[in-house]
Design a protein around this motif. Structure first.
Motif, mmCIF file in Angstrom:
data_model
loop_
_atom_site.group_PDB
_atom_site.id
_atom_site.type_symbol
_atom_site.label_atom_id
_atom_site.label_comp_id
_atom_site.label_asym_id
_atom_site.label_seq_id
_atom_site.Cartn_x
_atom_site.Cartn_y
_atom_site.Cartn_z
ATOM 1 N N GLY A 168 -3.716 -6.515 4.729
ATOM 2 C CA GLY A 168 -2.664 -7.352 4.154
ATOM 3 C C GLY A 168 -1.766 -6.508 3.266
ATOM 4 O O GLY A 168 -1.467 -5.348 3.575
ATOM 5 N N ALA A 169 -1.366 -7.067 2.140
ATOM 6 C CA ALA A 169 -0.430 -6.360 1.248
ATOM 7 C C ALA A 169 -1.025 -5.073 0.669
ATOM 8 O O ALA A 169 -0.277 -4.151 0.316
ATOM 9 N N TYR A 170 -2.360 -4.979 0.593
ATOM 10 C CA TYR A 170 -2.965 -3.738 0.077
ATOM 11 C C TYR A 170 -2.686 -2.545 0.987
ATOM 12 O O TYR A 170 -2.780 -1.396 0.545
ATOM 13 N N THR A 171 -2.332 -2.826 2.243
ATOM 14 C CA THR A 171 -1.917 -1.752 3.154
ATOM 15 C C THR A 171 -0.858 -0.878 2.499
ATOM 16 O O THR A 171 -0.870 0.346 2.638
ATOM 17 N N HIS A 172 0.061 -1.559 1.808
ATOM 18 C CA HIS A 172 1.264 -0.884 1.311
ATOM 19 C C HIS A 172 1.107 -0.354 -0.117
ATOM 20 O O HIS A 172 2.027 0.247 -0.647
ATOM 21 N N THR A 173 -0.051 -0.630 -0.736
ATOM 22 C CA THR A 173 -0.197 -0.286 -2.162
ATOM 23 C C THR A 173 -1.478 0.467 -2.505
ATOM 24 O O THR A 173 -1.542 1.100 -3.564
ATOM 25 N N VAL A 191 -0.819 -8.573 12.022
ATOM 26 C CA VAL A 191 -0.446 -9.683 12.903
ATOM 27 C C VAL A 191 1.046 -9.610 13.209
ATOM 28 O O VAL A 191 1.483 -9.753 14.351
ATOM 29 N N SER A 192 1.833 -9.362 12.176
ATOM 30 C CA SER A 192 3.291 -9.308 12.336
ATOM 31 C C SER A 192 3.740 -7.868 12.610
ATOM 32 O O SER A 192 2.991 -6.909 12.353
ATOM 33 N N ASN A 193 4.968 -7.739 13.096
ATOM 34 C CA ASN A 193 5.556 -6.401 13.251
ATOM 35 C C ASN A 193 6.149 -5.990 11.915
ATOM 36 O O ASN A 193 7.290 -6.330 11.584
ATOM 37 N N VAL A 194 5.356 -5.266 11.141
ATOM 38 C CA VAL A 194 5.764 -4.917 9.776
ATOM 39 C C VAL A 194 7.043 -4.071 9.766
ATOM 40 O O VAL A 194 7.786 -4.078 8.781
ATOM 41 N N TYR A 195 7.352 -3.401 10.874
ATOM 42 C CA TYR A 195 8.538 -2.522 10.922
ATOM 43 C C TYR A 195 9.837 -3.293 11.128
ATOM 44 O O TYR A 195 10.919 -2.746 10.992
ATOM 45 N N GLY A 243 -7.753 -8.448 4.334
ATOM 46 C CA GLY A 243 -7.388 -8.424 2.930
ATOM 47 C C GLY A 243 -6.746 -9.722 2.454
ATOM 48 O O GLY A 243 -6.882 -10.773 3.082
ATOM 49 N N PRO A 244 -6.018 -9.628 1.335
ATOM 50 C CA PRO A 244 -5.513 -10.815 0.642
ATOM 51 C C PRO A 244 -4.593 -11.684 1.499
ATOM 52 O O PRO A 244 -3.794 -11.172 2.279
ATOM 53 N N ASN A 245 -4.758 -12.967 1.302
ATOM 54 C CA ASN A 245 -3.933 -14.020 1.916
ATOM 55 C C ASN A 245 -4.218 -14.245 3.400
ATOM 56 O O ASN A 245 -3.687 -15.184 3.986
ATOM 57 N N ILE A 301 5.831 -16.492 11.211
ATOM 58 C CA ILE A 301 5.549 -15.044 11.196
ATOM 59 C C ILE A 301 4.136 -14.758 11.698
ATOM 60 O O ILE A 301 3.908 -13.843 12.492
ATOM 61 N N TYR A 302 3.167 -15.577 11.230
ATOM 62 C CA TYR A 302 1.758 -15.230 11.465
ATOM 63 C C TYR A 302 1.076 -16.096 12.523
ATOM 64 O O TYR A 302 -0.074 -15.847 12.878
ATOM 65 N N GLY A 303 1.767 -17.120 13.027
ATOM 66 C CA GLY A 303 1.185 -17.934 14.093
ATOM 67 C C GLY A 303 0.330 -19.070 13.559
ATOM 68 O O GLY A 303 0.175 -19.259 12.344
HETATM 69 C C1 DQA Z 1 0.111 -8.270 7.340
HETATM 70 C C2 DQA Z 1 1.460 -7.638 6.956
HETATM 71 C C3 DQA Z 1 1.492 -7.336 5.467
HETATM 72 O O1 DQA Z 1 2.731 -6.749 5.121
HETATM 73 C C4 DQA Z 1 1.317 -8.604 4.670
HETATM 74 O O2 DQA Z 1 1.291 -8.320 3.288
HETATM 75 C C5 DQA Z 1 0.120 -9.388 5.080
HETATM 76 C C6 DQA Z 1 -0.188 -9.502 6.497
HETATM 77 C C7 DQA Z 1 0.079 -8.706 8.816
HETATM 78 O O3 DQA Z 1 -1.012 -8.978 9.315
HETATM 79 O O4 DQA Z 1 1.130 -8.793 9.463
HETATM 80 O O5 DQA Z 1 -0.543 -10.006 4.265
HETATM 81 O O6 DQA Z 1 -0.899 -7.299 7.154
#
Ligand code: DQA
Length: 150
Positions: free
Chosen positions: A77-82, A102-106, A10-12, A23-25
């Motif tokens: 990406g951010a669409y996960t949360h929305t 990729v990151s530990n969102v928690y 998704g986005p970004n 954060i993302y490497g």
């Molecule tokens: C992400 C985590 C999301 O919260 C964020 O908006 C991203 C990347 C991740 O890969 O860690 O865009 O999905």
């Protein structure tokens, strides 16, 4: 014909490698795509790897996957949360889904703790860097080789 696994980003995520590398490497999305393509070849599956910054385009690709793919790996990406729309499309596709972050969102902001995808995913992988995609691919391949009893 071998099965195809759709890998959606998704986005970004097109900015991987330059966006907040702490954060993302440092690896780019093209690096991930090349590695997954090789891993898929080794395991006898095709990889259809895509990225979009547009929610509707992701929804359309998920709809099309019904007829084109055997499983979906998604980092929305951010669409996960929305995105209820992506949730609905994934449900409608009726394919096994693995969610990757990729990151530990928690460990991050609380708005990243809720996912519209986790509740319908076979598995969720977060915080393993871009290697999470490899783990999801292996899980999908294992599941396609030996589907759970219904
Ligand atoms: C992400 C985590 C999301 O919260 C964020 O908006 C991203 C990347 C991740 O890969 O860690 O865009 O999905």
């Amino acid at each position: 014909m071998s099965a195809t696994i759709l890998v959606l980003n998704g986005p970004n995520l097109n900015l991987l490698g330059t966006r907040e590398p702490s954060i993302y490497g440092a690896e780019t999305l093209a690096d991930v795509e090349a590695r997954l393509a090789a891993r898929g070849r080794d395991r006898g599956v095709g990889i259809d790897f895509r990225q979009s910054n547009h929610e509707g385009e992701l929804v359309t690709w998920i709809q099309e996957a019904r007829d084109r793919a055997a499983a979906i790996i998604i980092n929305a990406g951010a669409y996960t949360h929305t995105s209820v729309a992506i949730h609905d499309a994934l449900r409608a596709a009726g394919l096994p889904v693995w969610e990757v972050h990729v990151s530990n969102v928690y460990r991050r902001e609380t708005f990243r703790h809720h996912s519209y995808i986790s509740g319908i995913a076979e598995g969720v992988i977060a915080g393993f860097g871009t290697r999470g995609y490899d783990a999801a691919l292996d899980a999908a391949v294992a599941r396609l080789a030996a589907p759970p009893p219904s």
